[in-house]
Design an enzyme around this catalytic site. Structure first.
Site, PDB file in Angstrom:
ATOM      1  N   GLY A 187      39.166  -0.318 -43.540  1.00  0.00           N
ATOM      2  CA  GLY A 187      40.153  -0.958 -42.669  1.00  0.00           C
ATOM      3  C   GLY A 187      41.521  -0.649 -43.270  1.00  0.00           C
ATOM      4  O   GLY A 187      41.656   0.237 -44.121  1.00  0.00           O
ATOM      5  N   HIS A 222      41.039 -10.387 -52.068  1.00  0.00           N
ATOM      6  CA  HIS A 222      41.197 -11.748 -51.564  1.00  0.00           C
ATOM      7  C   HIS A 222      40.193 -12.607 -52.330  1.00  0.00           C
ATOM      8  O   HIS A 222      39.060 -12.154 -52.573  1.00  0.00           O
ATOM      9  CB  HIS A 222      40.841 -11.739 -50.076  1.00  0.00           C
ATOM     10  CG  HIS A 222      41.440 -12.855 -49.278  1.00  0.00           C
ATOM     11  ND1 HIS A 222      42.282 -13.797 -49.793  1.00  0.00           N
ATOM     12  CD2 HIS A 222      41.298 -13.174 -47.960  1.00  0.00           C
ATOM     13  CE1 HIS A 222      42.645 -14.634 -48.837  1.00  0.00           C
ATOM     14  NE2 HIS A 222      42.068 -14.281 -47.727  1.00  0.00           N
TER      15      HIS A 222
HETATM   16  N1  LIG Z   1      47.441  -8.653 -45.043  1.00  0.00           N
HETATM   17  C1  LIG Z   1      46.278  -8.024 -45.142  1.00  0.00           C
HETATM   18  O1  LIG Z   1      45.866  -7.369 -44.239  1.00  0.00           O
HETATM   19  C2  LIG Z   1      45.526  -8.149 -46.432  1.00  0.00           C
HETATM   20  C3  LIG Z   1      46.270  -8.249 -47.555  1.00  0.00           C
HETATM   21  C4  LIG Z   1      45.637  -8.356 -48.760  1.00  0.00           C
HETATM   22  C5  LIG Z   1      44.259  -8.401 -48.794  1.00  0.00           C
HETATM   23  N2  LIG Z   1      43.504  -8.319 -47.664  1.00  0.00           N
HETATM   24  C6  LIG Z   1      42.040  -8.367 -47.794  1.00  0.00           C
HETATM   25  O2  LIG Z   1      41.520  -7.030 -47.818  1.00  0.00           O
HETATM   26  C7  LIG Z   1      40.171  -7.020 -47.312  1.00  0.00           C
HETATM   27  C8  LIG Z   1      40.048  -5.989 -46.203  1.00  0.00           C
HETATM   28  O3  LIG Z   1      40.936  -6.308 -45.163  1.00  0.00           O
HETATM   29  P1  LIG Z   1      41.537  -5.208 -44.163  1.00  0.00           P
HETATM   30  O4  LIG Z   1      42.878  -5.709 -43.761  1.00  0.00           O
HETATM   31  O5  LIG Z   1      41.432  -3.865 -44.729  1.00  0.00           O
HETATM   32  O6  LIG Z   1      40.603  -5.142 -42.876  1.00  0.00           O
HETATM   33  P2  LIG Z   1      39.489  -5.941 -42.137  1.00  0.00           P
HETATM   34  O7  LIG Z   1      39.742  -5.693 -40.712  1.00  0.00           O
HETATM   35  O8  LIG Z   1      39.424  -7.348 -42.555  1.00  0.00           O
HETATM   36  O9  LIG Z   1      38.163  -5.143 -42.631  1.00  0.00           O
HETATM   37  C9  LIG Z   1      37.807  -3.974 -42.007  1.00  0.00           C
HETATM   38  C10 LIG Z   1      36.598  -3.263 -42.615  1.00  0.00           C
HETATM   39  O10 LIG Z   1      35.427  -4.098 -42.638  1.00  0.00           O
HETATM   40  C11 LIG Z   1      34.357  -3.340 -42.020  1.00  0.00           C
HETATM   41  N3  LIG Z   1      33.344  -4.218 -41.399  1.00  0.00           N
HETATM   42  C12 LIG Z   1      33.571  -5.305 -40.619  1.00  0.00           C
HETATM   43  N4  LIG Z   1      32.371  -5.843 -40.248  1.00  0.00           N
HETATM   44  C13 LIG Z   1      31.410  -5.061 -40.824  1.00  0.00           C
HETATM   45  C14 LIG Z   1      29.979  -5.108 -40.845  1.00  0.00           C
HETATM   46  N5  LIG Z   1      29.312  -6.067 -40.216  1.00  0.00           N
HETATM   47  N6  LIG Z   1      29.323  -4.150 -41.538  1.00  0.00           N
HETATM   48  C15 LIG Z   1      29.989  -3.171 -42.190  1.00  0.00           C
HETATM   49  N7  LIG Z   1      31.337  -3.086 -42.223  1.00  0.00           N
HETATM   50  C16 LIG Z   1      32.033  -4.023 -41.552  1.00  0.00           C
HETATM   51  C17 LIG Z   1      35.046  -2.480 -40.971  1.00  0.00           C
HETATM   52  O11 LIG Z   1      34.214  -1.421 -40.596  1.00  0.00           O
HETATM   53  P3  LIG Z   1      34.104  -0.944 -39.059  1.00  0.00           P
HETATM   54  O12 LIG Z   1      35.387  -0.230 -38.740  1.00  0.00           O
HETATM   55  O13 LIG Z   1      32.927  -0.044 -39.082  1.00  0.00           O
HETATM   56  O14 LIG Z   1      33.952  -2.190 -38.221  1.00  0.00           O
HETATM   57  C18 LIG Z   1      36.290  -2.055 -41.754  1.00  0.00           C
HETATM   58  O15 LIG Z   1      36.010  -0.953 -42.577  1.00  0.00           O
HETATM   59  C19 LIG Z   1      39.882  -8.455 -46.875  1.00  0.00           C
HETATM   60  O16 LIG Z   1      39.263  -9.131 -47.945  1.00  0.00           O
HETATM   61  C20 LIG Z   1      41.273  -9.028 -46.641  1.00  0.00           C
HETATM   62  O17 LIG Z   1      41.346 -10.431 -46.750  1.00  0.00           O
HETATM   63  C21 LIG Z   1      44.125  -8.155 -46.480  1.00  0.00           C
END
Ligand SMILES: NC(=O)c1ccc[n+]([C@@H]2O[C@H](COP(=O)([O-])OP(=O)(O)OC[C@H]3O[C@@H](n4cnc5c(N)ncnc54)[C@H](OP(=O)(O)O)[C@@H]3O)[C@@H](O)[C@H]2O)c1
Length: 405
Positions: free
Chosen positions: A96, A181
């Site tokens: 993501g 997180h």
């Molecule tokens: N502000 C922010 O955005 C931010 C800041 C700091 C930390 N974080 C943390 O970073 C982490 C990732 O967040 P993100 O913003 O990158 O995106 P996200 O949208 O929360 O995560 C996306 C990823 O998870 C995968 N996924 C979702 N459901 C799945 C399942 N059932 N099986 C396998 N894969 C699955 C998706 O794959 P598919 O594409 O195949 O669905 C995608 O690769 C989280 O812990 C979040 O709290 C976020």
């Protein structure tokens, strides 16, 4: 938020950096301005296979009167990062926004990185577009867990629980489990994520979207991130997460704990950063429209002036400086009206903090975002915002910016 604000207000006293070298010098000036005190780092002897980080001095700065230790990019030049992680394979689970931004930055920093995501899903395709090669550095999640020594769990928070048995199987002694997180570990009653005792468990949480993590890094800048240690089996977890925090592209790192990171983060994004801002914009826009103001006028007075003129000034030198660069009429009104806005919103923030603390917010997120059709549902609600008159007006306003013509 207060920490970064103070850094930014300190930054206002020195010239804005225009190059990486200048940025480093600028930080040095900041450090002097903030009365730096240096304390030798205490390194415990290695008990596991994790590579020790060369000794450094810890920099302690004053943030509005409180002292905090920070780590900076200058502490970990590329060569040092490569030395620290020489024996490691960074397995990034999920592609993501965070998985993408952090993995590409680590790759550019010369670390060995592989991606683990569900085969042929949306993320898999995106990774291929970015040059990751199936079978070489792009694998199904379980295979990446098997090959990685640092397992970087950047799956969505809702997916981390259901996939935990797959990840856990490969968390053998000496490996590191990384998050961005504190969510999964702190809300363990709901996620069932309890890491084995003989591994390091750490986090680096960028204070912004993964898109910004990548863009700032490419521009020679860096996002601010927090770091924390949940378990230190190697004796080097603190220094290694500092190095890793810089390797993913951060500019400076401040220290926190897993619970503090998750509570402040959930409050922030539901509050001022995202939820509250849309609520405030919408309320003001609707009142202006109800009194006969055109969409163009309502949008410009609500959003465009904020994002294009005033908020960048806050970012540059602080709120008082933004105020002092507006008319005295505007200053008088803002100083008088900040109080009623504060009074109505503080109880909402208090309620929000309680909902985060008691786990209700986490449970809601796990249930909603764990559903099979979670993306379609989110997209439906986002489309509602996009299709609202205010944001449709915004499209036209943005198209009229000279740089967009
Ligand atoms: N502000 C922010 O955005 C931010 C800041 C700091 C930390 N974080 C943390 O970073 C982490 C990732 O967040 P993100 O913003 O990158 O995106 P996200 O949208 O929360 O995560 C996306 C990823 O998870 C995968 N996924 C979702 N459901 C799945 C399942 N059932 N099986 C396998 N894969 C699955 C998706 O794959 P598919 O594409 O195949 O669905 C995608 O690769 C989280 O812990 C979040 O709290 C976020």
């Amino acid at each position: 938020m207060s920490a970064s604000r103070t850094i930014q207000s300190l930054a206002g006293r020195v010239a804005a950096p225009t190059s990486r070298l200048q940025a480093v010098r600028c930080y040095s000036a900041l450090a002097r301005a903030a009365r730096v005190s240096a304390t030798p780092a205490v390194a415990r002897p290695a008990t596991r296979s994790a590579t020790a980080v060369p000794a450094r001095t810890l920099k302690t700065l004053e943030f509005g009167g409180s002292k905090e230790t920070v780590w900076e990019r200058a502490d970990f030049p590329k060569e040092k990062l490569q030395q620290v992680f020489a024996k490691d394979t960074m397995a990034v689970l999920g592609y993501g926004p965070q998985g993408r931004g952090q993995s590409l930055n680590m790759r550019d920093n010369g670390l060995k990185v592989i991606i683990g995501t569900r085969k042929d899903g949306r993320s898999w395709k995106k990774a291929v577009e970015d040059g990751w090669v199936p079978g070489k550095d792009l694998f199904p999640i379980e295979e990446a867990c098997a090959q990685g020594t640092v397992i970087m769990n950047l799956l969505s928070d809702a997916a981390q629980g259901p996939l935990w048995p797959v990840v856990k199987k490969h968390l053998t002694p000496g490996k590191t489990l990384y998050f961005s997180h504190g969510f999964s570990v702190v809300y363990k009653d709901d996620t069932k994520i309890v890491p084995p005792k003989d591994i390091d468990v750490v986090l680096a949480a960028p204070k912004g979207s993964g898109f910004t993590v990548r863009r700032l890094f490419q521009d020679g800048k860096g996002i601010n991130s927090s770091i924390a240690v949940f378990q230190d089996a190697s004796g080097h977890a603190r220094e290694r997460i500092a190095a890793l925090g810089i390797a993913i592209g951060s500019g400076y790192l401040y220290e926190t704990t897993f619970p503090k990171e998750v509570y402040s983060d959930l409050v922030g994004e539901r509050g001022v950063l995202m939820g509250a801002i849309q609520g405030l914009f919408q309320a003001q826009y609707e009142v202006l429209r109800a009194h006969g103001h055109s969409p163009s006028e309502a949008f410009n007075e609500t959003v465009e002036e904020a994002t294009q003129s005033l908020y960048p000034l806050i970012g540059e030198k602080g709120m008082d400086w933004m105020y002092s660069n507006c008319s005295t009429t505007a200053q008088r009104g803002a100083l008088d009206w900040k109080k009623p806005f504060y009074q109505v919103s503080k109880p909402v923030f208090q309620k929000l903090y309680e909902e985060v603390l008691n786990g209700n917010e986490a449970r809601r997120s796990i249930t909603k975002n764990g559903a099979e059709n979670y993306r379609e549902e989110l997209e439906k609600e986002l489309a509602e915002i996009n299709n609202s008159e205010m944001w449709q007006a915004g499209k036209t306003v943005r198209s009229l910016r000279p740089e967009n013509q």
